[in-house]
Design an enzyme around this catalytic site. Structure first.
Site, mmCIF file in Angstrom:
data_model
loop_
_atom_site.group_PDB
_atom_site.id
_atom_site.type_symbol
_atom_site.label_atom_id
_atom_site.label_comp_id
_atom_site.label_asym_id
_atom_site.label_seq_id
_atom_site.Cartn_x
_atom_site.Cartn_y
_atom_site.Cartn_z
ATOM 1 N N GLN A 202 0.676 -1.469 0.227
ATOM 2 C CA GLN A 202 0.174 -0.271 0.084
ATOM 3 C C GLN A 202 0.901 0.910 0.187
ATOM 4 O O GLN A 202 1.631 1.721 0.776
ATOM 5 C CB GLN A 202 -0.890 -0.053 1.152
ATOM 6 C CG GLN A 202 -2.347 -1.265 1.312
ATOM 7 C CD GLN A 202 -2.972 -1.369 0.129
ATOM 8 O OE1 GLN A 202 -4.091 -1.080 0.644
ATOM 9 N NE2 GLN A 202 -2.560 -2.574 -0.400
ATOM 10 N N GLY A 243 -12.227 2.692 4.006
ATOM 11 C CA GLY A 243 -11.473 2.140 3.173
ATOM 12 C C GLY A 243 -9.978 3.433 2.104
ATOM 13 O O GLY A 243 -10.179 3.748 2.003
ATOM 14 N N HIS A 244 -9.160 1.389 1.663
ATOM 15 C CA HIS A 244 -8.101 2.452 0.627
ATOM 16 C C HIS A 244 -8.988 3.232 -0.223
ATOM 17 O O HIS A 244 -9.890 2.389 -1.005
ATOM 18 C CB HIS A 244 -7.227 1.383 0.919
ATOM 19 C CG HIS A 244 -7.407 -0.228 -0.500
ATOM 20 N ND1 HIS A 244 -6.509 -0.380 0.015
ATOM 21 C CD2 HIS A 244 -8.993 -0.091 -0.203
ATOM 22 C CE1 HIS A 244 -6.994 -1.702 -0.916
ATOM 23 N NE2 HIS A 244 -8.133 -1.811 -1.065
ATOM 24 N N ASN A 245 -7.813 3.737 -1.094
ATOM 25 C CA ASN A 245 -8.353 4.655 -2.000
ATOM 26 C C ASN A 245 -9.968 5.154 -1.841
ATOM 27 O O ASN A 245 -10.000 5.584 -3.056
ATOM 28 C CB ASN A 245 -8.431 3.632 -3.736
ATOM 29 C CG ASN A 245 -6.716 3.391 -3.427
ATOM 30 O OD1 ASN A 245 -6.527 1.767 -3.164
ATOM 31 N ND2 ASN A 245 -6.114 4.004 -4.138
#
Length: 350
Positions: A202, A243-245
């Site tokens: 990540q 969460g990511h993005n």
């Protein structure tokens, strides 16, 4: 420490009816306000209670003022939005007694030689500031916080005790992050090969705008490749997972325990009730309001209020309803067959 009503109105606006020299010491609810307090009426159904309040002064809207004035004997500040006025007045009263941390780096903090800490910033005890990090003017970093490598903290931003702000993350001006929040953890990214999970690095950041509030124990994952973005004015309550993005649009607010899965894009001026869930890779446009406990399982492309949960019921009733829902496909087929038979019979008779 108090303030004169006239001074408060000069600072915040509003139409004062009453003694401008009257001094008030703070704000209290209608039922608890005493003769040295100012109170507010933001809900018309409490007009009768406001009329009997012992408060020295009352913040009230023009539409409620005539009714309240018939029984209330204190001063009144007539404004367009009493609740907003209350918020600004509360900020002012708090500022009168607020303890401003002294600028400087505590002797028990660990600040890397290459980190840049503005002389007006406050770095508390047991804080760690890693290499290349930048701490802006007037920032307050309380006891036990961790600021990762090359991270940036903007002017006037306040990290309460034990905030973790990982490498290369950025937050703008006047932000607030409460204790236990973790910003920039690895997103939940894995590739599956024959049942074995392989971690995807990540490498993105978390980029947070100005005037953002993040609650206690909330977590915001860094992006996998691109960044996770929290735009200006966003308000996140306690124990939220982003969460990511993800992209959270400006001035969107989320209540406690909301969960947003990776790569969801949420528009501006949205609201999410407590424990609402948003699945990953969805798009939600500006001005969407999601009710508490709802599950957003598809993109929402029109503004409005959305609710998606089955009403609470006794367990036995719920089981009966669930059984009916489970049998709906078969019931549908039977109804279609009946409709077809009726149509054929009518055609034969004609």
């Amino acid at each position: 420490m108090g303030t004169r009503l006239g001074e408060l109105v000069e600072r915040l606006g509003g139409q004062l009816v009453g003694d401008a020299a009257l001094e008030v010491s703070g704000i209290a609810p209608l039922a608890d306000a005493g003769v040295s307090h100012i109170s507010f009426l933001s809900n018309s159904k409490f007009r009768a209670q406001a009329g009997q309040s012992k408060a020295a002064a009352l913040i009230v809207s023009a539409q409620d003022d005539e009714t309240v004035a018939a029984t209330y004997r204190g001063a009144r500040i007539i404004v367009k939005n009493p609740y907003v006025y209350f918020a600004r007045a509360a900020q002012y009263f708090e500022s009168l007694t607020a303890i401003v941390p002294e600028p400087g780096i505590h002797a028990m903090a660990a600040v890397h030689a290459t980190a840049k800490v503005d002389p007006t910033a406050h770095i508390g005890p047991f804080v760690t500031v890693e290499a290349g990090a930048v701490i802006g003017p007037g920032a307050v970093i309380d006891h036990g916080c961790f600021i990762g490598r090359d991270a940036e903290v903007g002017e006037g931003t306040h990290f309460f005790a034990n905030v973790t702000f990982h490498a290369r993350c950025v937050i703008g001006r006047r932000g607030i992050i409460h204790s236990g929040a973790v910003i920039g953890t690895d997103g939940f990214g894995f590739a599956n090969e024959a049942g074995v999970y392989i971690k995807i690095p990540q490498t993105g950041r978390v980029v947070i705008g100005n005037d953002v509030d993040i609650g206690a124990n909330t977590t915001v994952d860094r992006g996998a490749l691109a960044d996770t973005i929290i735009e200006d004015g966003v308000k996140l309550d306690n124990q939220i997972q982003i969460g990511h993005n993800c992209v959270i649009g400006a001035h969107t607010a989320m209540a406690g325990c909301v969960g947003v899965a990776g790569s969801a894009v949420i528009g501006k001026y949205c609201t999410f009730g407590g424990a609402a869930m948003v699945l990953g890779h969805l798009k939600i446009v500006d001005g969407v309001h999601v009710s508490s406990g709802s599950m957003v399982s598809r993109s929402i492309l029109e503004p409005g209020q959305y609710t998606g949960f089955y009403p609470l019921a006794k367990n036995a009733d719920w089981e009966k309803s669930a059984a009916i829902v489970r049998n709906l496909p078969g019931m549908r087929d039977k109804i279609r067959a009946l409709e077809k038979n009726i149509k054929n019979r009518n055609e034969d008779e004609s």
